[in-house]
Design a protein around this motif. Structure first.
Motif, PDB file in Angstrom:
ATOM      1  N   ASP A   1       9.780  -7.403   3.439  1.00  0.00           N
ATOM      2  CA  ASP A   1       9.745  -6.925   4.894  1.00  0.00           C
ATOM      3  C   ASP A   1       8.318  -6.810   5.337  1.00  0.00           C
ATOM      4  O   ASP A   1       7.684  -6.008   4.733  1.00  0.00           O
ATOM      5  N   GLU A   2       7.909  -7.800   5.973  1.00  0.00           N
ATOM      6  CA  GLU A   2       6.284  -7.890   6.473  1.00  0.00           C
ATOM      7  C   GLU A   2       5.765  -6.655   7.312  1.00  0.00           C
ATOM      8  O   GLU A   2       4.757  -6.389   6.969  1.00  0.00           O
ATOM      9  N   ALA A   3       6.626  -6.123   7.984  1.00  0.00           N
ATOM     10  CA  ALA A   3       6.168  -5.193   9.007  1.00  0.00           C
ATOM     11  C   ALA A   3       6.403  -3.988   7.951  1.00  0.00           C
ATOM     12  O   ALA A   3       5.253  -3.123   8.283  1.00  0.00           O
ATOM     13  N   ILE A   4       7.004  -3.493   7.016  1.00  0.00           N
ATOM     14  CA  ILE A   4       6.768  -2.267   6.216  1.00  0.00           C
ATOM     15  C   ILE A   4       5.635  -2.417   5.525  1.00  0.00           C
ATOM     16  O   ILE A   4       4.857  -1.640   5.358  1.00  0.00           O
ATOM     17  N   ALA A   5       5.255  -3.598   5.282  1.00  0.00           N
ATOM     18  CA  ALA A   5       4.038  -3.964   4.329  1.00  0.00           C
ATOM     19  C   ALA A   5       2.857  -3.654   5.178  1.00  0.00           C
ATOM     20  O   ALA A   5       1.742  -3.154   4.576  1.00  0.00           O
ATOM     21  N   GLU A   6       2.903  -3.911   6.420  1.00  0.00           N
ATOM     22  CA  GLU A   6       1.641  -3.837   7.448  1.00  0.00           C
ATOM     23  C   GLU A   6       1.422  -2.415   7.907  1.00  0.00           C
ATOM     24  O   GLU A   6       0.487  -1.856   8.127  1.00  0.00           O
TER      25      GLU A   6
ATOM     26  N   ALA B   1       0.807  -1.100   0.021  1.00  0.00           N
ATOM     27  CA  ALA B   1      -0.065  -0.176   0.177  1.00  0.00           C
ATOM     28  C   ALA B   1       0.898   1.284   0.038  1.00  0.00           C
ATOM     29  O   ALA B   1       1.988   1.343   0.427  1.00  0.00           O
ATOM     30  N   LYS B   2       0.269   2.318  -0.401  1.00  0.00           N
ATOM     31  CA  LYS B   2       0.937   3.706  -0.298  1.00  0.00           C
ATOM     32  C   LYS B   2       1.291   3.840   1.180  1.00  0.00           C
ATOM     33  O   LYS B   2       0.620   3.578   1.765  1.00  0.00           O
ATOM     34  N   LYS B   3       2.399   4.899   1.173  1.00  0.00           N
ATOM     35  CA  LYS B   3       2.914   5.093   2.562  1.00  0.00           C
ATOM     36  C   LYS B   3       3.401   6.529   2.686  1.00  0.00           C
ATOM     37  O   LYS B   3       3.721   7.231   1.769  1.00  0.00           O
ATOM     38  N   HIS B   4       2.975   6.962   4.045  1.00  0.00           N
ATOM     39  CA  HIS B   4       3.786   8.050   4.510  1.00  0.00           C
ATOM     40  C   HIS B   4       5.287   7.988   4.685  1.00  0.00           C
ATOM     41  O   HIS B   4       5.311   7.043   5.124  1.00  0.00           O
TER      42      HIS B   4
ATOM     43  N   ALA C   1      10.680   4.288  -3.536  1.00  0.00           N
ATOM     44  CA  ALA C   1       9.305   4.003  -3.390  1.00  0.00           C
ATOM     45  C   ALA C   1       8.238   3.803  -4.561  1.00  0.00           C
ATOM     46  O   ALA C   1       7.336   2.935  -4.452  1.00  0.00           O
ATOM     47  N   PRO C   2       8.609   4.544  -5.559  1.00  0.00           N
ATOM     48  CA  PRO C   2       7.641   3.956  -6.706  1.00  0.00           C
ATOM     49  C   PRO C   2       7.838   2.750  -7.187  1.00  0.00           C
ATOM     50  O   PRO C   2       6.926   2.405  -7.605  1.00  0.00           O
ATOM     51  N   ALA C   3       8.956   2.223  -7.026  1.00  0.00           N
ATOM     52  CA  ALA C   3       9.250   0.662  -7.612  1.00  0.00           C
ATOM     53  C   ALA C   3       8.452  -0.090  -6.570  1.00  0.00           C
ATOM     54  O   ALA C   3       8.174  -1.185  -7.007  1.00  0.00           O
ATOM     55  N   LEU C   4       8.237   0.063  -5.281  1.00  0.00           N
ATOM     56  CA  LEU C   4       7.594  -0.765  -4.426  1.00  0.00           C
ATOM     57  C   LEU C   4       6.047  -0.315  -4.326  1.00  0.00           C
ATOM     58  O   LEU C   4       5.288  -0.949  -3.406  1.00  0.00           O
ATOM     59  N   GLY C   5       5.539   0.543  -5.204  1.00  0.00           N
ATOM     60  CA  GLY C   5       4.221   1.111  -4.846  1.00  0.00           C
ATOM     61  C   GLY C   5       3.718   1.737  -3.696  1.00  0.00           C
ATOM     62  O   GLY C   5       2.799   1.846  -3.411  1.00  0.00           O
ATOM     63  N   TRP C   6       4.934   2.353  -3.113  1.00  0.00           N
ATOM     64  CA  TRP C   6       4.549   3.038  -1.807  1.00  0.00           C
ATOM     65  C   TRP C   6       4.188   4.632  -2.217  1.00  0.00           C
ATOM     66  O   TRP C   6       3.493   5.300  -1.420  1.00  0.00           O
ATOM     67  N   ARG C   7       4.399   5.079  -3.401  1.00  0.00           N
ATOM     68  CA  ARG C   7       4.042   6.415  -3.628  1.00  0.00           C
ATOM     69  C   ARG C   7       3.324   6.387  -5.041  1.00  0.00           C
ATOM     70  O   ARG C   7       3.696   5.651  -5.968  1.00  0.00           O
TER      71      ARG C   7
END
Length: 342
Positions: A302-307, A2-5, A336-342
């Motif tokens: 990293d499961e915690a970053i995903a959560e 998911a996208k992240k701050h 961030a873009p490569a992981l879908g965070w932004r």
């Protein structure tokens, strides 16, 4: 994912060493403000600062938070974390209200029981001591509960019948009051139990790069389990709003020769086990430093970053504002873009 701050977390170290870019407390404070300004310009979401007493690091947070609030306009401004063993919760509520109003309602305050400090029972020098039958952790949670209660803005103090200035009707509250700040308080939890306690009383969750080793599993899995326990307790408590959850990580994208010189040699790619006091076995999460493709691949596991909905990048502040802005930009622009965070 998911996208992240995405924000940064600075411990604000300084050292008189000629190799340090922050050689004094003034350097650490002023460069913290400059880095927050630079991070906002880069599009980062948060500027967070650690609080340590009796150390050559950032300590009293509210002057710094207010200064950052006055110099910026969008970025969230927070702590991770304020040690509540040291705090007068009523005076802290006034400081926090003032800083939040200066920042236009952008404070995100992380508070906690704190970690082992530079001196033995340092909170005693600040005038605090647990009463008989109470531990210092109990005292921290009690201070936190008082702090949360007064942030609601309800009157509780009997007014003087002959005040210096006219009072509004009824019992008086602390001023200045900043509406909404109560919902922007986070608890830095070291265990699953304290995460569940924070959820019960309506605090957001901060989980750092260490926690109690409760299962022997890798750090990121234990931290993900902690986050899920927090969210389950939040749901059970029946709170109306959605909580926020942050995790901290040391992440360095090796995109130029400086990065490779500073972080390309490795050394912290595995979790570490240690003790934060005589009785508490803790697990310390690994750092990430790699070329872009490899870094993205590692972080995706990293499961915690995903959560979590918020990621705080711990920055090496002694390397200076320009380099730390580069570190943040590399994550925002490439990772961030490569992981879908932004």
């Amino acid at each position: 994912m998911a996208k992240k701050h995405i924000g940064f977390l600075s411990f604000g170290h300084w050292s008189p060493s000629p190799n340090s870019g922050t050689r004094s407390a003034a350097d650490a404070l002023l460069q913290s403000i400059d880095l927050a300004v630079a991070a906002e310009e880069l599009g980062a979401d948060g500027a967070y600062f650690r609080v340590h007493h009796f150390a050559r690091q950032l300590a009293s947070p509210f002057p710094l938070l207010a200064a950052v609030g006055a110099k910026t306009s969008r970025i969230e401004i927070g702590t991770a974390v304020i040690d509540m063993r040291y705090e007068n919760p009523l005076y802290m509520a006034e400081d926090a209200g003032s800083a939040d109003l200066i920042a236009g309602g952008r404070l995100q305050l992380g508070i906690s029981r704190g970690s082992p400090e530079q001196v033995i029972d340092g909170w005693r020098y600040f005038g605090y001591q647990p009463p008989e039958g109470e531990t210092d952790s109990d005292m921290a949670r009690r201070h936190a509960e008082v702090f949360l209660d007064v942030l609601k803005g309800n009157g509780f103090a009997q007014p003087n019948p002959r005040p210096m200035f006219p009072n509004p009707p009824g019992l008086l509250r602390l001023e200045p009051h900043s509406a909404g700040l109560r919902e922007r308080i986070w608890w830095g939890a070291g265990s699953n139990a304290t995460a569940a306690w924070a959820a019960k009383i309506g605090m957001n969750l901060q989980s750092s790069t260490l926690k109690d080793d409760e299962s022997g599993l890798p750090f990121h899995i234990q931290q993900a389990d902690q986050i899920r326990a927090f969210r389950a307790a939040w749901k059970e408590a029946g709170h109306e709003r959605e909580p926020r959850v942050s995790v901290s990580r040391s992440i360095f994208a090796l995109v130029d020769d400086r990065d490779r010189a500073y972080f390309g040699r490795g050394g912290k790619e595995e979790d570490q086990i240690g003790y934060i006091d005589e009785n508490t076995r803790a697990i310390f999460g690994r750092s990430y430093a790699a070329e872009l493709d490899a870094l993205v691949e590692e972080l995706a596991k990293d499961e915690a970053i995903a959560e979590a909905d918020t990621l705080l990048l711990t920055v090496p502040n002694q390397l200076g504002v320009e380099y730390n802005a580069h570190v943040i930009e590399a994550i925002l622009k490439h990772v961030a873009p490569a992981l879908g965070w932004r």
